[in-house]
Write a protein that holds these residues in place. Sequence first.
Motif, PDB file in Angstrom:
ATOM      1  N   ASP A  10       0.871  -1.190   0.000  1.00  0.00           N
ATOM      2  CA  ASP A  10       0.000   0.000   0.000  1.00  0.00           C
ATOM      3  C   ASP A  10       0.894   1.223   0.000  1.00  0.00           C
ATOM      4  O   ASP A  10       1.904   1.255   0.698  1.00  0.00           O
ATOM      5  N   ASP A  56      -2.939  -3.110  -2.567  1.00  0.00           N
ATOM      6  CA  ASP A  56      -3.750  -1.921  -2.812  1.00  0.00           C
ATOM      7  C   ASP A  56      -3.883  -1.721  -4.329  1.00  0.00           C
ATOM      8  O   ASP A  56      -3.018  -2.149  -5.098  1.00  0.00           O
ATOM      9  N   ILE A  57      -4.949  -1.083  -4.762  1.00  0.00           N
ATOM     10  CA  ILE A  57      -5.158  -0.890  -6.207  1.00  0.00           C
ATOM     11  C   ILE A  57      -4.706   0.501  -6.656  1.00  0.00           C
ATOM     12  O   ILE A  57      -3.931   0.648  -7.598  1.00  0.00           O
ATOM     13  N   GLU A  58      -5.157   1.531  -5.972  1.00  0.00           N
ATOM     14  CA  GLU A  58      -4.859   2.898  -6.380  1.00  0.00           C
ATOM     15  C   GLU A  58      -3.486   3.330  -5.858  1.00  0.00           C
ATOM     16  O   GLU A  58      -3.356   3.797  -4.722  1.00  0.00           O
ATOM     17  N   ASN A  63      -0.073   0.623 -10.813  1.00  0.00           N
ATOM     18  CA  ASN A  63      -1.138   0.383  -9.839  1.00  0.00           C
ATOM     19  C   ASN A  63      -1.246  -1.103  -9.497  1.00  0.00           C
ATOM     20  O   ASN A  63      -0.516  -1.946 -10.029  1.00  0.00           O
ATOM     21  N   PHE A  82      -6.867  -8.229  -3.142  1.00  0.00           N
ATOM     22  CA  PHE A  82      -6.896  -6.788  -3.331  1.00  0.00           C
ATOM     23  C   PHE A  82      -7.501  -6.117  -2.103  1.00  0.00           C
ATOM     24  O   PHE A  82      -8.468  -6.615  -1.513  1.00  0.00           O
ATOM     25  N   THR A  84      -8.727  -2.277  -1.029  1.00  0.00           N
ATOM     26  CA  THR A  84      -8.943  -0.940  -1.599  1.00  0.00           C
ATOM     27  C   THR A  84     -10.170  -0.281  -0.990  1.00  0.00           C
ATOM     28  O   THR A  84     -11.035  -0.965  -0.416  1.00  0.00           O
ATOM     29  N   TYR A  86     -12.170   1.322  -2.961  1.00  0.00           N
ATOM     30  CA  TYR A  86     -13.021   1.550  -4.137  1.00  0.00           C
ATOM     31  C   TYR A  86     -13.683   0.252  -4.613  1.00  0.00           C
ATOM     32  O   TYR A  86     -13.051  -0.582  -5.255  1.00  0.00           O
TER      33      TYR A  86
END
Length: 241
Positions: A10, A56-58, A63, A82, A84, A86
């Motif tokens: 992250d 983490d994605i973002e 990414n 994942f 996140t 979102y």
Amino acid sequence: MKQIDVLVVDDERYAREELVHLLGDFKHIRVVGEAESGEDAIVKSLTLKPDIVFLDIEMPKMNGMEAAKVLQELKKAPLIIFATAYPQFAADAFRLEALDYLLKPYEEEQLQETISRVEKRLFTADEQTIVAKGKLSIETEGEIHYLNPADILYLSREDKFTKIFTADKEYHVRATLKDLEARLAGFEFFRIHKSYVVNLSYVKMLTPWFNGAYQLKLEGKEEALAVSRNYVKALRSKLEL
């Protein structure tokens, strides 16, 4: 049961620290490293060879989705979970065959379910079925008691104490619910709520309540226990032929 090596990825330090802290409650989980970017995740996965990557994605530059595609091509490819804030990325995550998808802020029940999926994926049936022996030792009021796990109906966390209920007695101990749950892992105990772990051998009735939650009754106890909706499906799977 062997250790499960985890890499937490992250770009936000506090998010990494929170997840590492929460994972510390799981006896078989060992966090072997942290990474703050997709590129860093790949480098550390090559050296640390984790079983699981919480990703983490973002993140800037590479990414989480891009990093996951590279990680899946490694000789020892880790399972991807994942993590996140979102929810809109869920469909893409499962197209990449991610094991799970955690939403921030993390919920204890959701993380518990995720770790259960990890164990089922990584361990054989023989490894999951531990042959448990001995008795549960607990210290209360200066005395050490040895309880036969088969006599325990359920455990409940209240304030700073965990209560252990048998058919005719109630014990108050300072050990956490997670610690006792881990020590009873080889027996027929199952978490139904963040505050309750029950002995499946004593389950008598499951009744719909509200918002997808249920109430559970045990043999030998009049009061019903709450079953969080996140645990209902897994509980029924455990109980039904």
